[in-house]
Scaffold this motif. Structure first.
Motif, short mmCIF file in Angstrom:
data_model
loop_
_atom_site.label_atom_id
_atom_site.label_comp_id
_atom_site.label_asym_id
_atom_site.label_seq_id
_atom_site.Cartn_x
_atom_site.Cartn_y
_atom_site.Cartn_z
N LYS A 139 16.51 3.40 39.84
CA LYS A 139 16.19 4.68 40.51
C LYS A 139 16.29 5.83 39.51
O LYS A 139 15.53 6.80 39.56
N LYS A 140 17.22 5.69 38.55
CA LYS A 140 17.36 6.74 37.53
C LYS A 140 16.11 6.85 36.66
O LYS A 140 15.88 7.84 36.00
N GLU A 141 15.32 5.78 36.62
CA GLU A 141 14.07 5.78 35.84
C GLU A 141 12.89 6.18 36.73
O GLU A 141 11.73 6.00 36.34
N GLY A 142 13.19 6.61 37.94
CA GLY A 142 12.12 6.97 38.87
C GLY A 142 11.49 5.77 39.54
O GLY A 142 10.35 5.84 40.01
N LEU A 143 12.19 4.65 39.58
CA LEU A 143 11.64 3.42 40.16
C LEU A 143 12.38 3.08 41.45
O LEU A 143 13.59 2.85 41.42
N GLU A 144 11.65 3.06 42.54
CA GLU A 144 12.26 2.76 43.85
C GLU A 144 12.10 1.28 44.16
O GLU A 144 11.01 0.85 44.52
N TYR A 145 13.16 0.52 43.99
CA TYR A 145 13.14 -0.89 44.39
C TYR A 145 14.29 -1.15 45.34
O TYR A 145 15.35 -0.52 45.24
N GLU A 146 14.09 -2.10 46.25
CA GLU A 146 15.18 -2.58 47.10
C GLU A 146 15.87 -3.72 46.35
O GLU A 146 15.24 -4.38 45.52
N PRO A 147 17.15 -3.98 46.66
CA PRO A 147 17.83 -5.11 45.99
C PRO A 147 17.03 -6.41 46.10
O PRO A 147 17.00 -7.22 45.17
N GLU A 148 16.32 -6.59 47.22
CA GLU A 148 15.54 -7.83 47.43
C GLU A 148 14.35 -7.95 46.47
O GLU A 148 13.73 -9.02 46.38
N ASP A 149 13.99 -6.86 45.81
CA ASP A 149 12.86 -6.90 44.86
C ASP A 149 13.31 -7.34 43.45
O ASP A 149 12.49 -7.47 42.54
N ILE A 150 14.62 -7.50 43.31
CA ILE A 150 15.18 -7.82 41.99
C ILE A 150 15.60 -9.29 41.99
O ILE A 150 16.24 -9.75 42.94
N VAL A 151 15.24 -10.02 40.92
CA VAL A 151 15.75 -11.39 40.77
C VAL A 151 16.49 -11.46 39.43
O VAL A 151 15.94 -11.12 38.38
N ILE A 152 17.75 -11.90 39.51
CA ILE A 152 18.58 -12.01 38.30
C ILE A 152 18.32 -13.38 37.66
O ILE A 152 18.37 -14.41 38.33
N SER A 153 18.01 -13.35 36.36
CA SER A 153 17.62 -14.60 35.68
C SER A 153 18.46 -14.81 34.43
O SER A 153 19.27 -13.96 34.06
N ASN A 154 18.23 -15.95 33.78
CA ASN A 154 19.00 -16.30 32.57
C ASN A 154 18.45 -15.58 31.34
O ASN A 154 17.81 -16.19 30.47
N GLY A 155 18.66 -14.29 31.27
CA GLY A 155 18.12 -13.52 30.16
C GLY A 155 16.72 -13.07 30.47
O GLY A 155 16.06 -13.58 31.40
N SER A 156 16.23 -12.10 29.69
CA SER A 156 14.89 -11.59 30.00
C SER A 156 13.82 -12.56 29.55
O SER A 156 12.69 -12.53 30.04
N ASP B 218 19.81 0.47 41.88
CA ASP B 218 20.34 1.84 41.69
C ASP B 218 20.03 2.35 40.29
O ASP B 218 19.66 3.50 40.09
N GLU B 219 20.22 1.46 39.31
CA GLU B 219 20.00 1.82 37.91
C GLU B 219 18.52 2.21 37.70
O GLU B 219 18.20 3.17 37.02
#
Ligand code: PMP
Ligand code: GLU
Length: 397
Positions: free
Chosen positions: A81-98, A78-79
């Motif tokens: 999308k505000k930058e004009g980036l369309e991703y599904e939740p499945e395209d995001i992987v949460i990691s231990n810091g960048s 969702d965040e």
């Protein structure tokens, strides 16, 4: 018995080791001004801390899905999308810091011998992360006259059939430079034409000070470039959450699945409590975050002015992040406090040993003759640190 060639090649993170040295001196009672680490001095906002405490009390303390809890992946999508980036939740992987997100990203796309173009000055860990996955860092020197931005001509020159990826970091650490949409369009054209990946490190995207400049993600510039870009972001800087270790990648599904698989066999999920804290950071009140941004701007204006008033030192006003990149070339070639100043490491050494100011010499960032001042520290330290740097120059030159 011998360590691996890879392990022998890796140096300790210079920013982290310098900061540890400054803190060690502080613990010994020396009044060191620590301009080394890019770590906001603010406390993590209250609402974020409370969300973590609630997670503990709710017993949210078990393994989570290894790519991260769905709500957080959805909140990131969702965040973006505000930058004009369309991703599904499945395209995001949460990691231990960048930093870990970068390691994951390079692990997913790099084969031994693949070349990765890194425009210098670059954040110190990039080259070592590429080395860790047996890639080959190819450093391209940007020009000060070009505000340290890489040009397509330079990229063309660096390109070989082994080039696999290019790193873009805007806003940039250590220079604070921010690429415009037009500049990124040209780089995107190049990446698509050459069929290479782009790793876009956008960890400072919320920290832009110029009203006229907006952050542009290169991935937002069309389907072709989005498909080949891995966006890197994290919570350390904008939410003052360095110790919580939360970052993420956003990419096409094939890469996201590969990253998730890698992570499932290396770190598993990141800390469950930190995930709840990050969810609150995105969904909750942003009041404290906005105050931090204003304060960074105030500090930037102050330190940039103070340094430009000191003879022989110069810098370009940073447009984003929280670093001032100071040209010290006019100080070189002179002996000061028994040290011959041959390079910026010598300048940093005298500043630390004789004036108790810790700065990062630019060799760490792949260029000579600069020092990096992090202004993510208190105004008291910024005022005092600037006074000491002025004293160093005025007493010795
Ligand atoms: N990218 C850049 C450009 C950075 O300056 C940093 C330093 N914090 C990182 C990535 C890594 O940050 P973290 O792992 O804390 O998210
Ligand atoms: N990225 C920050 C810096 O450049 C923190 C230290 C690190 O992660 O290396 O100082």
């Amino acid at each position: 018995m011998k360590l691996s060639d890879m392990a022998l090649k890796i140096r300790p993170s210079s920013t982290l080791s310098l900061s540890a040295e400054a803190n060690r001196r502080r613990d010994e009672g020396i009044d060191v001004i620590n301009f080394s680490a890019g770590e906001p001095d603010f406390n993590t906002p209250e609402n974020i801390k409370e969300a973590a405490i609630k997670a503990v009390n709710d017993n949210f303390t078990k393994y989570t899905p290894y790519a991260g809890i769905y709500e957080l992946r959805a909140a990131v999508a969702d965040e973006l999308k505000k930058e004009g980036l369309e991703y599904e939740p499945e395209d995001i992987v949460i990691s231990n810091g960048s930093k870990h997100a970068l390691k994951n990203a390079f692990s997913a796309i790099t084969d031994p011998g693949d070349e990765v173009i890194i425009p210098a000055p670059y954040w110190n860990s990039y080259a070592d992360i590429v080395n860790m996955v047996y890639g080959v860092p190819v450093i391209v020197q940007t020009k000060k006259e070009n505000l340290f931005k890489v040009s397509v001509d330079q990229l063309e020159e660096a390109y070989t059939p082994n080039t696999k990826a290019l790193i873009i970091n805007s806003p940039n650490n250590p220079t604070g430079t921010v690429y415009s949409k037009g500049e990124l369009e040209k780089i995107a054209d190049f990446a698509v034409r050459k069929d290479i990946y782009v790793i876009s490190d956008e960890i400072y995207r919320r920290l832009i000070y110029s009203r006229k400049l907006r952050h542009t993600s290169i991935a937002s510039l069309g389907d072709d470039i989005k498909e080949r870009t891995i966006v890197i972001d994290g919570f350390s800087k904008s939410f003052s959450m360095t110790g919580w270790r939360v970052g993420y990648t956003a990419s096409n599904r094939e890469i996201a699945d590969a990253i998730a698989n890698i992570q499932s066999n290396s770190t598993s999920n990141i800390n469950s409590i930190a995930q709840m804290a990050a969810l609150e950071a995105l969904k909750g009140d942003k009041g404290e975050v906005e105050l931090m941004l204003k304060e960074f701007q105030h500090r930037r204006d102050f330190i940039a002015q103070r340094i430009s008033d000191i003879p022989l030192l110069s810098s370009i006003l940073p447009k984003g992040a929280f670093y001032l990149f100071v040209d010290v070339s006019k100080l070189l070639g002179k002996e000061v406090k028994g040290v011959m100043l041959n390079n910026s490491s010598d300048v940093a050494k005298v500043l630390l040993d004789s004036y108790n100011v810790a700065v990062v010499p630019s060799d760490a960032f792949g260029v000579s003759n600069y020092i990096r001042i992090s202004y993510a520290t208190s105004m008291r330290d910024i005022v005092e640190g600037a006074n000491r740097i002025e004293k160093f120059v005025k007493q010795n030159f």
